[in-house]
Design a protein around this motif. Structure first.
Motif, short mmCIF file in Angstrom:
data_model
loop_
_atom_site.label_atom_id
_atom_site.label_comp_id
_atom_site.label_asym_id
_atom_site.label_seq_id
_atom_site.Cartn_x
_atom_site.Cartn_y
_atom_site.Cartn_z
N ASN A 115 46.26 33.77 16.28
CA ASN A 115 46.19 32.99 17.52
C ASN A 115 44.94 32.12 17.57
O ASN A 115 43.81 32.62 17.51
CB ASN A 115 46.20 33.94 18.72
N ARG A 121 46.37 34.56 24.73
CA ARG A 121 46.07 35.98 24.51
C ARG A 121 46.88 36.90 25.41
O ARG A 121 47.49 37.87 24.94
CB ARG A 121 44.58 36.25 24.72
N GLY A 122 46.89 36.61 26.71
CA GLY A 122 47.57 37.51 27.64
C GLY A 122 49.04 37.67 27.35
O GLY A 122 49.56 38.79 27.30
N LEU A 124 50.59 37.04 24.54
CA LEU A 124 50.79 37.64 23.23
C LEU A 124 50.58 39.14 23.27
O LEU A 124 51.30 39.90 22.60
CB LEU A 124 49.84 37.00 22.20
N GLU A 125 49.59 39.59 24.05
CA GLU A 125 49.38 41.03 24.18
C GLU A 125 50.61 41.71 24.76
O GLU A 125 51.00 42.80 24.33
CB GLU A 125 48.16 41.29 25.05
N ALA A 126 51.23 41.06 25.73
CA ALA A 126 52.41 41.65 26.37
C ALA A 126 53.64 41.57 25.47
O ALA A 126 54.37 42.56 25.30
CB ALA A 126 52.68 40.95 27.70
N GLY A 128 53.83 41.33 22.31
CA GLY A 128 53.73 42.10 21.08
C GLY A 128 54.50 43.41 21.15
O GLY A 128 55.17 43.81 20.18
N TYR A 129 54.44 44.08 22.29
CA TYR A 129 55.19 45.32 22.47
C TYR A 129 56.69 45.06 22.34
O TYR A 129 57.43 45.82 21.71
CB TYR A 129 54.92 45.92 23.85
N CYS A 140 50.76 42.80 14.73
CA CYS A 140 49.34 42.72 15.06
C CYS A 140 49.02 41.27 15.38
O CYS A 140 49.56 40.35 14.75
CB CYS A 140 48.48 43.20 13.90
N ILE A 141 48.18 41.06 16.36
CA ILE A 141 47.74 39.72 16.74
C ILE A 141 46.24 39.65 16.54
O ILE A 141 45.50 40.50 17.04
CB ILE A 141 48.08 39.42 18.21
N HIS A 143 42.72 37.20 16.80
CA HIS A 143 42.10 36.06 17.46
C HIS A 143 40.83 35.75 16.67
O HIS A 143 39.79 36.37 16.93
CB HIS A 143 41.80 36.39 18.91
N ARG A 203 36.22 41.44 34.05
CA ARG A 203 37.47 42.16 33.81
C ARG A 203 38.05 42.81 35.05
O ARG A 203 39.18 43.29 35.06
CB ARG A 203 37.24 43.24 32.74
#
Length: 252
Positions: A115, A121-122, A124-126, A128-129, A140-141, A143, A203
Motif C-alpha cells: 500500500n 489503510r483503514g 485495507l485493514e477491514a 483483509g479479513y 498481509c498488507i 505500508h 487514536r
C-alpha cells in the motif's frame, strides 16, 4: 527469473506458481500532492517498492508482481482538482473481484498487498479479513512508509507530500518532482502540529479530515517543508522498509 505475473505464458502458471507463491499487489492513488508532486505519487511508490521487494526477495520467497491498482480511497483530497477517488464500497468490491480471480486462475494462496497511500489503510485493514476468509488466501498488507525506521526531522508530523514522501519520490521518480513549483512564500506552520495530532493521529477519536483544511495543511501539504527533502533520505526510508520486509515475508 522474470517475476512479472503478466509476462508468463498461460501454461507456465501451473509449473511456475505453487500454493506457497506470493502474489504482490501494489495499490496507490491518484490524488493531489501539492504543487510539486504528481497525482500518481502513491501508485509510483507502491509499484516501485514492489519491484525492489521482488528484486531482493523474489527467489527467496517466490514473489510475483501483479499490475498496480492505481486508484484508492482519497476522499480526504477530493476538494482538489485532479483527485480521483473510489468509494469504500467500490474499492472493497474491486479488491474482492481481483483477488477472487487470482485465486481461481492460479494455485497461489498467499497475497501481499503493498500500500502506497495512507488513506487506504483503514479499508485495507477491514477488507483483509474478508479476502482471507472468502478466497482462502493468506493475506498481509504492508505500508512501506510506516514500515521504515528511517528518521525524518520535521516539526509538523509527516502525513502527506512533505519531506518524507518527497524524499521517496526523489529516489524513485526524480523527474516527477518539481520543487521549483512551490511558491517562494511557502512555509510550513508549526501551529499545525497540535491540530494534526487531534484530527489525524490521536487514536482515541476518528475525524473525517481534509488536506484542504488550512488548520493542518499548506497548499495541500501536511508535513515538513518539501524543499528539505533529499534522495539520500528517500533511499534510507526505502532500504529500511525493505530490510523490515524479510521478517514479514517469512511469516507470510
Amino acid at each position: 527469473m522474470n517475476r512479472w505475473y503478466g509476462s508468463l505464458p498461460a501454461p507456465e502458471i501451473a509449473t511456475q506458481l505453487t500454493e506457497r507463491s506470493v502474489l504482490c499487489l501494489p495499490i496507490g492513488s491518484y490524488e493531489q500532492h501539492g504543487p510539486h508532486l504528481p497525482l500518481h505519487t502513491d501508485t509510483v511508490i507502491a509499484a516501485q517498492f514492489t519491484n525492489r521487494l521482488i528484486d531482493r526477495y523474489g527467489n527467496q520467497h517466490d514473489l510475483w508482481a501483479l499490475p498496480a491498482l492505481p486508484y484508492g480511497l482519497s476522499l480526504e483530497h477530493s476538494w482538489a482538482i485532479g483527485t480521483v477517488s473510489l468509494s469504500v464500497s467500490a474499492l472493497t468490491t474491486l479488491l474482492n473481484s481481483i483477488v477472487g480471480e487470482y485465486a481461481r486462475a492460479t494455485p497461489a494462496r498467499r497475497l501481499l498487498i503493498v500500500n502506497g497511500h495512507g488513506g487506504n489503510r483503514g479499508v485495507l485493514e477491514a477488507v483483509g479479513y474478508e479476502l482471507q476468509a472468502t478466497h482462502q488466501v493468506r493475506v498481509c498488507i504492508i505500508h512501506p512508509s510506516s514500515l521504515s525506521t528511517a528518521h525524518t526531522a520535521s516539526t509538523p508530523p509527516e502525513i502527506h507530500a512533505g519531506v518524507k514522501e518527497t524524499s521517496i519520490m526523489l529516489t524513485l521518480a526524480p523527474n516527477d518532482v518539481h520543487l521549483n513549483r512551490l511558491p517562494e512564500t511557502f512555509a510550513t506552520d508549526s501551529a499545525h502540529r497540535d491540530e494534526i495530532q487531534r484530527l489525524i493521529l490521536y487514536r482515541g477519536t476518528t475525524w473525517p479530515w481534509s488536506s484542504g483544511d488550512d488548520r493542518i495543511a499548506s497548499l495541500g501539504i501536511i508535513g515538513g517543508d518539501p524543499r528539505l527533502a533529499s534522495a539520500e533520505l528517500g533511499e534510507a526510508i526505502i532500504t529500511s522498509a525493505l530490510d523490515a520486509s524479510d521478517q514479514v515475508l517469512q511469516r507470510l
